[in-house]
Design a protein around this motif. Structure first.
Motif, PDB file in Angstrom:
ATOM      1  N   ARG A   1       0.803  -1.222   0.000  1.00  0.00           N
ATOM      2  CA  ARG A   1       0.000   0.000   0.000  1.00  0.00           C
ATOM      3  C   ARG A   1       0.833   1.269   0.000  1.00  0.00           C
ATOM      4  NH1 ARG A   1      -5.359  -1.282  -1.138  1.00  0.00           N
ATOM      5  NH2 ARG A   1      -5.713  -3.418  -0.361  1.00  0.00           N
TER       6      ARG A   1
ATOM      7  N   PRO B   1       2.436   3.896  -5.083  1.00  0.00           N
ATOM      8  CA  PRO B   1       1.196   4.104  -5.840  1.00  0.00           C
ATOM      9  C   PRO B   1       1.268   3.489  -7.232  1.00  0.00           C
ATOM     10  CG  PRO B   1       2.472   6.121  -5.826  1.00  0.00           C
ATOM     11  CD  PRO B   1       3.195   5.154  -4.921  1.00  0.00           C
ATOM     12  N   PHE B   2       0.102   3.352  -7.846  1.00  0.00           N
ATOM     13  CA  PHE B   2       0.067   2.779  -9.195  1.00  0.00           C
ATOM     14  C   PHE B   2       0.509   3.792 -10.242  1.00  0.00           C
ATOM     15  CE2 PHE B   2      -3.940   5.033  -9.070  1.00  0.00           C
ATOM     16  CZ  PHE B   2      -4.174   5.445 -10.373  1.00  0.00           C
ATOM     17  N   ASN B   3       0.618   5.066  -9.835  1.00  0.00           N
ATOM     18  CA  ASN B   3       0.927   6.136 -10.799  1.00  0.00           C
ATOM     19  C   ASN B   3       2.015   7.072 -10.275  1.00  0.00           C
ATOM     20  OD1 ASN B   3      -0.634   7.160  -8.720  1.00  0.00           O
ATOM     21  ND2 ASN B   3      -1.903   8.445 -10.046  1.00  0.00           N
TER      22      ASN B   3
ATOM     23  N   ASN C   1       2.308  12.090 -12.174  1.00  0.00           N
ATOM     24  CA  ASN C   1       1.558  10.902 -11.766  1.00  0.00           C
ATOM     25  C   ASN C   1       1.070  10.064 -12.943  1.00  0.00           C
ATOM     26  OD1 ASN C   1      -0.276  12.833 -12.611  1.00  0.00           O
ATOM     27  ND2 ASN C   1      -1.826  12.290 -11.077  1.00  0.00           N
TER      28      ASN C   1
ATOM     29  N   PRO D   1       0.667   6.613 -14.924  1.00  0.00           N
ATOM     30  CA  PRO D   1       0.561   5.243 -14.418  1.00  0.00           C
ATOM     31  C   PRO D   1       1.736   4.385 -14.870  1.00  0.00           C
ATOM     32  CG  PRO D   1      -0.891   5.526 -16.285  1.00  0.00           C
ATOM     33  CD  PRO D   1      -0.326   6.891 -15.979  1.00  0.00           C
TER      34      PRO D   1
ATOM     35  N   THR E   1      -3.836   0.514 -12.788  1.00  0.00           N
ATOM     36  CA  THR E   1      -4.955   1.290 -12.251  1.00  0.00           C
ATOM     37  C   THR E   1      -4.918   1.196 -10.731  1.00  0.00           C
ATOM     38  OG1 THR E   1      -6.588  -0.494 -12.094  1.00  0.00           O
ATOM     39  CG2 THR E   1      -6.293   0.545 -14.268  1.00  0.00           C
ATOM     40  N   LYS E   2      -5.840   1.857 -10.077  1.00  0.00           N
ATOM     41  CA  LYS E   2      -5.899   1.847  -8.618  1.00  0.00           C
ATOM     42  C   LYS E   2      -6.214   0.463  -8.059  1.00  0.00           C
ATOM     43  CE  LYS E   2     -10.763   3.357  -8.593  1.00  0.00           C
ATOM     44  NZ  LYS E   2     -11.306   2.031  -8.252  1.00  0.00           N
ATOM     45  N   ASP E   3      -6.661  -0.446  -8.916  1.00  0.00           N
ATOM     46  CA  ASP E   3      -6.973  -1.803  -8.463  1.00  0.00           C
ATOM     47  C   ASP E   3      -5.758  -2.714  -8.421  1.00  0.00           C
ATOM     48  OD1 ASP E   3      -9.723  -1.238  -8.190  1.00  0.00           O
ATOM     49  OD2 ASP E   3     -10.015  -1.532 -10.350  1.00  0.00           O
ATOM     50  N   ASP E   4      -4.623  -2.240  -8.909  1.00  0.00           N
ATOM     51  CA  ASP E   4      -3.383  -3.006  -8.865  1.00  0.00           C
ATOM     52  C   ASP E   4      -2.601  -2.623  -7.611  1.00  0.00           C
ATOM     53  OD1 ASP E   4      -3.618  -4.249 -11.551  1.00  0.00           O
ATOM     54  OD2 ASP E   4      -3.421  -2.168 -12.237  1.00  0.00           O
ATOM     55  N   LEU E   5      -1.829  -3.567  -7.085  1.00  0.00           N
ATOM     56  CA  LEU E   5      -1.003  -3.307  -5.903  1.00  0.00           C
ATOM     57  C   LEU E   5       0.465  -3.488  -6.280  1.00  0.00           C
ATOM     58  CD1 LEU E   5      -3.060  -5.165  -3.136  1.00  0.00           C
ATOM     59  CD2 LEU E   5      -3.051  -2.723  -3.690  1.00  0.00           C
TER      60      LEU E   5
END
Length: 512
Positions: A269, A272-274, A315, A317, A362-366
């Motif tokens: 966490r 970030p993805f971007n 930022n 991705p 995207t925000k769904d990737d970790l």
């Protein structure tokens, strides 16, 4: 430019005044009590969290602050007996086998980032030799790296199996015999009370490897599992209940905890993805030479959403590989080769080989914490202009968890936790819902006294420098949760720790 890109990271007390004619009410504290439990001989079974592993290593200070050791302090106030741990030789961390280092020292914060202690303090060399076993028994049976089925596996402490991964070097240090099991050594002490926190590693290795293992659903033979595989829930259920049956024989009391959703840890966490900063010339060049042409090909193939135009912002991705996507590599190569564009024609084999399952994150990737040092670095590409990991060359499977992999993790975690809670209920054991606690920490954080603790990496107070294992302060908080569960179930009463009195980091220099 992206050439040298790297990811950088670095209630008040209220006093009420009383008038002279109002007498302060004194509330008597409830006396300490063991309730219906017997803490004369307490043993703790589990993995690295139980052992006191922190900052990517096991070392003395971490062991002293491990939650079972802290619990034993409170048990002693109500008649509990001594509690011993298989202490490491030093506060450096790391292990030797026959004089050869097999695990490195702990992490410390130095020059703006976590680094191994020997980098911050040259000459810091591990001194704990596993070939010289300790004389036990020991109350803390936490084994870093142990999965559920390892607790009942013969020869898990046989040094001959360490090179092949069939034995655990930490258990080798303090097992009674090479062929014994962790559970057998625990039971041989005739404990009067136990704690069990196991199951994290049955899914954690898959997560921290970026999902490079296998989801072993339907395979109940752990002898065939690789290190990073997710354990089969049916196998976990059988093994866990076997352990519980043995621990609760003769009416023995205890406390168990479920496992948190491992992807709520700071390891997953923080990055970030971007995080990609690009200037105008670089973003324009990448759009013209790679992203634009690839997007046109993918759109023609019915996949218009895989890639996004880059911009002169901070930022953008990350570019990643998603193994869940249909591999369009052959089609990409064919279309590029027949495009009539000399640049695309020349790159056609490369484009097909590298970008067939590529997309922007995207925000769904970790993104894994360890990936922060890879972003923007050379990827080993044969095309110099397309050689930056996460920018022009996709991050690979081991760098990112994608939604399909996250779903595997969540499904297994739910199944494991159902087993744990059901076992606790059937045996009348105290139960700690660590999963709920971690959800709260990773969302709103938790406030106690005048301190706010959260899962934020480096400053939240929960996670150590490896992003997975917990700090001394979090161990004190977890110890309190175990104690409260025991109070609820067995009518005991303990004094509690003030977690804020414990550190959230260890200094580079710790006396041994």
């Amino acid at each position: 430019m992206y050439k040298n890109l790297k990811y950088l990271f670095l209630s008040s007390f209220v006093f009420m005044a009383c008038s002279e004619d109002v007498k302060e009410e004194v509330i008597a504290e409830e006396p300490l009590s063991k309730g219906s439990a017997d803490f004369t001989k307490y043993v703790a079974l589990g993995n690295s969290l139980t052992a006191g592993f922190s900052d990517n290593a096991l070392f003395k200070a971490g062991q002293v602050n491990a939650y079972p050791n802290l619990m034993a302090e409170k048990f002693a106030e109500v008649g509990g007996g001594p509690f011993t741990s298989p202490l490491m030789n030093d506060n450096i961390g790391g292990l030797l086998i026959g004089g050869t280092q097999i695990q490195g020292p702990r992490l410390v914060f130095s020059n703006g980032a976590p680094v191994p202690l020997n980098i911050a303090v040259p000459g810091s060399v591990p001194t704990t030799e596993i070939a010289i076993p300790l004389t036990g028994p020991f109350n803390n049976m936490g084994i870093p790296g142990a999965k559920s089925y390892h607790l009942i596996a013969p020869n898990y402490g046989n040094i001959a199996g360490v090179p092949t991964g069939q034995a655990n070097p930490y258990f080798v240090r303090f097992r009674s015999t090479p062929s014994t099991t962790v559970l057998a050594d625990a039971l041989s002490q005739n404990p009067t009370f136990f704690s069990l926190w196991i199951g994290n590693n049955d899914v954690l290795g898959y997560a921290t490897s970026g999902g490079t293992g296998i989801n072993q659903l339907g395979n109940t033979n752990p002898a065939t599992y690789a290190a990073n595989d997710i354990s089969d829930p049916t196998m976990f259920n059988a093994v866990y209940n076997q352990i519980i049956e043995a621990l609760t024989s003769d009416g023995r009391k205890g406390v168990v905890a479920n496992i948190p959703s491992v992807t709520s840890a700071a390891f997953f966490r923080t990055v970030p993805f971007n995080p990609v900063p690009l200037d105008a010339p670089t973003s324009s060049a990448l759009n013209a030479g790679l992203i634009g042409p690839l997007d046109q090909i993918l759109t023609a193939l019915g996949q218009p959403d895989r890639l996004k135009p880059l911009a002169a912002v901070s930022n953008n991705p990350l570019l990643i590989v998603d193994e869940g996507l249909t591999n369009l590599g052959p089609q990409i190569q064919t279309i590029a080769a027949s495009s009539g564009n000399p640049q695309l024609v020349a790159l056609a084999p490369f484009l097909g080989a590298v970008y067939g399952q590529a997309r922007h994150a995207t925000k769904d990737d970790l993104v894994l914490l360890t990936t922060r040092t890879v972003i923007g670095q050379p990827a080993g590409s044969l095309v110099p202009s397309l050689n930056a990991f996460g920018v022009s060359f996709p991050l690979q499977d081991q760098h990112v968890l994608v939604p399909t992999e996250i779903e595997f993790i969540n499904t297994a975690t739910t199944a494991f936790n159902n087993t744990i809670e059901s076992a606790a209920q059937s045996k009348g054991l105290a139960f700690v819902d660590i999963n709920a606690i971690m959800r709260e920490l990773s969302t709103n954080g938790i406030r106690f006294d005048n301190y706010h603790m959260s899962a934020t990496f480096g400053q939240g107070g929960v996670f150590s420098w490896d992003g997975i294992h917990i700090t001394a302060r979090a161990n004190a908080y977890i110890a309190n949760q175990f104690l409260e569960a025991i109070e609820r179930t067995y009518g005991a009463k303990f004094s509690k720790f003030k977690p804020q009195d414990k550190p959230i980091t260890y200094p580079s220099f710790l006396p041994n």
